[in-house]
Design an enzyme around this catalytic site. Structure first.
Site, PDB file in Angstrom:
ATOM      1  N   GLU A 136      29.115  44.756   1.852  1.00  0.00           N
ATOM      2  CA  GLU A 136      28.812  45.173   3.217  1.00  0.00           C
ATOM      3  C   GLU A 136      27.374  44.777   3.523  1.00  0.00           C
ATOM      4  OE1 GLU A 136      30.084  48.023   1.352  1.00  0.00           O
ATOM      5  OE2 GLU A 136      32.100  47.943   2.179  1.00  0.00           O
ATOM      6  N   TYR A 148      24.856  34.893   2.199  1.00  0.00           N
ATOM      7  CA  TYR A 148      26.254  35.109   1.809  1.00  0.00           C
ATOM      8  C   TYR A 148      27.158  34.001   2.373  1.00  0.00           C
ATOM      9  CZ  TYR A 148      24.288  39.730   0.841  1.00  0.00           C
ATOM     10  OH  TYR A 148      23.512  40.748   0.376  1.00  0.00           O
TER      11      TYR A 148
HETATM   12  C1  LIG Z   1      18.402  38.844   1.301  1.00  0.00           C
HETATM   13  C2  LIG Z   1      17.323  38.506   0.268  1.00  0.00           C
HETATM   14  C3  LIG Z   1      17.751  39.059  -1.094  1.00  0.00           C
HETATM   15  C4  LIG Z   1      17.189  36.974   0.188  1.00  0.00           C
HETATM   16  O1  LIG Z   1      16.251  36.676  -0.828  1.00  0.00           O
HETATM   17  P1  LIG Z   1      15.325  35.362  -0.806  1.00  0.00           P
HETATM   18  O2  LIG Z   1      14.836  35.146  -2.183  1.00  0.00           O
HETATM   19  O3  LIG Z   1      14.307  35.456   0.255  1.00  0.00           O
HETATM   20  O4  LIG Z   1      16.375  34.257  -0.369  1.00  0.00           O
HETATM   21  P2  LIG Z   1      16.404  32.721  -0.824  1.00  0.00           P
HETATM   22  O5  LIG Z   1      15.059  32.115  -0.703  1.00  0.00           O
HETATM   23  O6  LIG Z   1      17.085  32.626  -2.132  1.00  0.00           O
HETATM   24  O7  LIG Z   1      17.332  32.114   0.313  1.00  0.00           O
HETATM   25  C5  LIG Z   1      18.687  31.781   0.073  1.00  0.00           C
HETATM   26  C6  LIG Z   1      19.400  31.621   1.390  1.00  0.00           C
HETATM   27  O8  LIG Z   1      19.373  32.871   2.117  1.00  0.00           O
HETATM   28  C7  LIG Z   1      19.223  32.623   3.512  1.00  0.00           C
HETATM   29  N1  LIG Z   1      17.920  33.183   3.942  1.00  0.00           N
HETATM   30  C8  LIG Z   1      17.105  33.942   3.165  1.00  0.00           C
HETATM   31  N2  LIG Z   1      16.030  34.310   3.897  1.00  0.00           N
HETATM   32  C9  LIG Z   1      16.189  33.799   5.136  1.00  0.00           C
HETATM   33  C10 LIG Z   1      15.401  33.853   6.317  1.00  0.00           C
HETATM   34  N3  LIG Z   1      14.224  34.496   6.359  1.00  0.00           N
HETATM   35  N4  LIG Z   1      15.850  33.224   7.423  1.00  0.00           N
HETATM   36  C11 LIG Z   1      17.028  32.550   7.401  1.00  0.00           C
HETATM   37  N5  LIG Z   1      17.815  32.455   6.290  1.00  0.00           N
HETATM   38  C12 LIG Z   1      17.407  33.088   5.177  1.00  0.00           C
HETATM   39  C13 LIG Z   1      19.262  31.113   3.681  1.00  0.00           C
HETATM   40  O9  LIG Z   1      20.611  30.732   3.845  1.00  0.00           O
HETATM   41  C14 LIG Z   1      18.751  30.630   2.319  1.00  0.00           C
HETATM   42  O10 LIG Z   1      19.213  29.332   1.996  1.00  0.00           O
HETATM   43  P3  LIG Z   1      18.249  28.051   2.288  1.00  0.00           P
HETATM   44  O11 LIG Z   1      17.067  28.239   1.378  1.00  0.00           O
HETATM   45  O12 LIG Z   1      19.117  26.898   1.900  1.00  0.00           O
HETATM   46  O13 LIG Z   1      17.886  28.126   3.747  1.00  0.00           O
HETATM   47  C15 LIG Z   1      15.942  39.080   0.687  1.00  0.00           C
HETATM   48  O14 LIG Z   1      15.664  38.672   2.014  1.00  0.00           O
HETATM   49  C16 LIG Z   1      15.837  40.588   0.598  1.00  0.00           C
HETATM   50  O15 LIG Z   1      15.535  41.144  -0.447  1.00  0.00           O
HETATM   51  N6  LIG Z   1      16.056  41.281   1.736  1.00  0.00           N
HETATM   52  C17 LIG Z   1      15.944  42.747   1.787  1.00  0.00           C
HETATM   53  C18 LIG Z   1      17.103  43.421   1.088  1.00  0.00           C
HETATM   54  C19 LIG Z   1      18.416  43.032   1.735  1.00  0.00           C
HETATM   55  O16 LIG Z   1      18.537  42.969   2.946  1.00  0.00           O
HETATM   56  N7  LIG Z   1      19.426  42.804   0.884  1.00  0.00           N
HETATM   57  C20 LIG Z   1      20.756  42.497   1.314  1.00  0.00           C
HETATM   58  C21 LIG Z   1      21.526  43.739   1.508  1.00  0.00           C
HETATM   59  S1  LIG Z   1      23.192  43.421   1.999  1.00  0.00           S
END
Ligand SMILES: CC(C)(COP(=O)(O)OP(=O)(O)OC[C@H]1O[C@@H](n2cnc3c(N)ncnc32)[C@H](O)[C@@H]1OP(=O)(O)O)[C@@H](O)C(=O)NCCC(=O)NCCS
Length: 201
Positions: A136, A148
């Site tokens: 979710e 995702y």
């Molecule tokens: C979601 C989360 C884990 C992503 O971690 P991250 O290390 O920043 O993500 P990555 O650098 O590995 O990015 C992987 C993909 O995620 C997406 N993405 C991540 N951050 C993004 C942003 N700021 N804007 C757009 N796309 C984004 C993109 O598809 C990206 O792929 P790309 O590099 O080819 O564009 C991080 O933002 C986080 O911890 N968020 C807060 C907690 C949360 O919301 N968790 C999910 C709960 S369901």
């Protein structure tokens, strides 16, 4: 279990509302279907190990009070704790892997590391015999949704007012059958591209 204080710290930075710490303990101790991972930065751990151990500054007191331990001692996190920069987890329910959490420390985002943890979770899902992966996500959380969608999760429904802190709806997302040759191939390709990117960084 010893990693929990840092996991809880990152959770507070990453989510608008948090689990009670007892929920993590229960998950780790009692839920044999739960799998949790932490991501560590080796460089931080090495830097911490190289740091001279600093004595917490003691408040100046006149004898005999100076023999007492300081009231407010500064706790320096161990290298093992300080090096944790992200965490994630899932539960296996029959043949479905339910991702319960995934969070990166805000200082380490957009480096492909959240994706690295998702790849690891999907790898765990394969290893424990899951056929689908589901989760979710807040309707407003576009960053996570992008991550995702990149890994083949598609929106299959909405849970109305799922989040109690602001009554926000949750999207329910599912992968296709992860053992289907097409999913497997796409997963392997994404994984290889990610690993090349991380190696080059
Ligand atoms: C979601 C989360 C884990 C992503 O971690 P991250 O290390 O920043 O993500 P990555 O650098 O590995 O990015 C992987 C993909 O995620 C997406 N993405 C991540 N951050 C993004 C942003 N700021 N804007 C757009 N796309 C984004 C993109 O598809 C990206 O792929 P790309 O590099 O080819 O564009 C991080 O933002 C986080 O911890 N968020 C807060 C907690 C949360 O919301 N968790 C999910 C709960 S369901």
């Amino acid at each position: 279990m010893p990693d929990l204080p840092r996991v809880i710290e990152i959770e507070r930075l990453a989510y608008p509302s948090t689990w009670p710490p007892s929920a993590y303990r229960k998950e780790l101790q009692d839920n044999r279907w739960a799998h949790y991972i932490v991501l560590r930065d080796r460089k931080i751990a090495e830097e911490r190990l190289a740091m001279p151990v600093q004595e917490p500054e003691r408040p100046r007191r006149f004898f005999p009070l100076s023999l007492l331990p300081p009231r407010h001692s500064v706790t320096v996190p161990s290298p093992q704790l300080a090096s944790i920069i992200g965490f994630a987890g899932l539960w296996l329910m029959v043949d479905e892997a339910h991702i319960t959490t995934i969070a990166m420390h805000p200082g380490f985002r957009r480096l492909g590391l959240g994706e690295f943890m998702l790849v690891d979770l999907i790898g765990i899902a394969y290893n424990i015999g899951a056929s689908w992966v589901t989760l979710e996500v807040r309707v407003s959380n576009y960053n996570a949704q992008n991550l995702y969608r990149k890994y083949g999760f598609r929106e299959k429904g909405v849970r109305q007012k799922y989040y109690s802190d602001n009554q926000e709806d949750a999207l329910i997302m599912w992968t296709d059958e992860i053992n289907a040759p097409r999913y497997k191939q796409q997963f392997q390709e994404l994984r290889t591209t990610l690993f090349r990117r991380l190696e080059a960084q």
